[in-house]
Design a protein around this motif. Structure first.
Motif, short mmCIF file in Angstrom:
data_model
loop_
_atom_site.label_atom_id
_atom_site.label_comp_id
_atom_site.label_asym_id
_atom_site.label_seq_id
_atom_site.Cartn_x
_atom_site.Cartn_y
_atom_site.Cartn_z
N PHE A 152 -95.04 37.89 10.19
CA PHE A 152 -94.29 39.08 10.60
C PHE A 152 -93.49 38.81 11.87
N TYR A 153 -94.14 38.27 12.88
CA TYR A 153 -93.47 38.02 14.15
C TYR A 153 -92.33 37.02 14.00
N ALA A 154 -92.54 35.96 13.24
CA ALA A 154 -91.50 34.95 13.05
C ALA A 154 -90.28 35.53 12.33
N LYS A 155 -90.52 36.35 11.33
CA LYS A 155 -89.42 36.91 10.55
C LYS A 155 -88.63 37.97 11.32
N HIS A 156 -89.28 38.59 12.29
CA HIS A 156 -88.62 39.67 13.04
C HIS A 156 -88.19 39.26 14.45
N MET A 157 -88.37 38.00 14.81
CA MET A 157 -88.08 37.59 16.19
C MET A 157 -86.59 37.33 16.40
N GLU A 158 -86.02 38.04 17.38
CA GLU A 158 -84.63 37.83 17.77
C GLU A 158 -84.56 36.89 18.98
N HIS A 159 -83.55 36.02 18.96
CA HIS A 159 -83.26 35.13 20.07
C HIS A 159 -81.81 35.42 20.50
N VAL A 160 -81.61 35.91 21.68
CA VAL A 160 -80.25 36.13 22.18
C VAL A 160 -80.15 35.41 23.52
N SER A 277 -82.14 33.68 28.34
CA SER A 277 -82.39 34.10 26.96
C SER A 277 -83.38 35.26 26.94
N VAL A 278 -83.25 36.08 25.91
CA VAL A 278 -84.15 37.21 25.74
C VAL A 278 -84.65 37.23 24.31
N PHE A 279 -85.92 37.59 24.13
CA PHE A 279 -86.57 37.54 22.81
C PHE A 279 -87.29 38.86 22.56
#
Length: 286
Positions: A152-160, A277-279
């Motif tokens: 779940f966390y991997a599929k929903h993790m954003e990296h900006v 970076s923000v996650f």
């Protein structure tokens, strides 16, 4: 059952977190000319960033295969169930190497119980996935429950993220020489993210303040219940910039849970000093 959590140094986890949750971290490699280092072991981020400012050009590589074998054999002999949470296969061959070594260990220890998970995440995006898994393992959750959370966390993790100097992306083959020169002259800061485990540019913005504002906008557009999340922030030896971003996020979303750390040597070698970076977790699975 006690589940052992394993990851690699691309997770950019602090030593405090690693020690608190007894996470096994396999170091990736960093090279400077003919010198070979291991990320977080024989080279530290501050040392690398200072070297980059002085003109050193670092190259990186996946972990030594012996590192994987030593760790996997150790837990195979102990009959310890483990999960290796890997750096994105779209950015490194680390995941593929771990699978190969696991299969070798299985030949000698056919009962070796090890799941390998390609997160398609990097830096603290990967780190937050690992941290969640480690917390669940410490709480005595089952392997199935931990794997479900990782997925779940991997599929929903954003990296900006943004970089301060396009020169470092040029050295890593991410932008052209012309783009790096023009970007430097015009103070252009790219905003990038990770899609399907690979770096993808979003847009180019002139000026650091505008970049921060755009990063907050992207969080608002993509994020899910940001007030209740633990937000990850990672920086390329720029604590002041990280603190500014943290304050902006807190003021905008009311967030009070943050995980802030310096970028590790392997990720830092490509991103360079001043990277921010923000996650966070998004609304839709990727």
């Amino acid at each position: 059952m006690n589940i052992k959590i394993i990851t690699d140094s691309a997770a950019d986890l602090s030593k405090n977190v690693i020690e608190q949750y007894n996470i096994d971290v396999i170091p990736l490699q960093v090279f400077l000319n003919d010198q070979q280092f291991e990320d977080g072991v024989t080279i530290q981020p501050n040392e690398l960033f200072q070297g980059m400012r002085e003109g050193n050009v670092y190259k990186t590589s996946q972990p030594l295969l012996t590192r994987f074998k030593d760790v996997f054999e150790k837990y195979a002999k102990e009959k310890t169930s483990c999960i290796y949470i890997a750096f994105s296969s779209g950015l490194s061959g680390t995941y593929q190497s771990s699978v190969m070594i696991k299969n070798e260990v299985l030949e000698e220890y056919p009962d070796f119980d090890c799941e390998i998970f390609d997160t398609k995440c990097a830096s603290v995006g990967l780190g937050l996935v690992v941290l969640k898994a480690a917390q669940l393992a410490a709480d005595g959750k089952s392997k199935a429950e931990i794997l479900e959370a990782i997925d779940f966390y991997a599929k929903h993790m954003e990296h900006v993220f943004t970089v301060d100097n396009l020169e470092y992306l040029y050295r890593g083959g991410r932008v052209s020489r012309t783009a790096a020169i023009i970007g430097g002259l015009l103070n252009i800061k790219p905003v990038l993210n990770v899609e399907d485990g690979k770096l993808v540019p979003i847009e180019k913005i002139r000026g650091r303040k505008r970049v921060f504002k755009r990063m907050i906008e992207l969080m608002e557009e993509r994020g899910n219940n940001l007030r209740e999340q633990t937000i990850g922030i990672c920086h390329g030896d720029d604590e002041e910039g990280a603190e500014t971003l943290k304050i902006m996020i807190r003021e905008k979303f009311g967030t009070d849970k943050f995980y802030v750390n310096i970028i590790g040597a392997v990720i830092g070698a490509h991103a360079g000093p001043g990277t921010l970076s923000v996650f966070f977790l998004n609304k839709e699975a990727k």
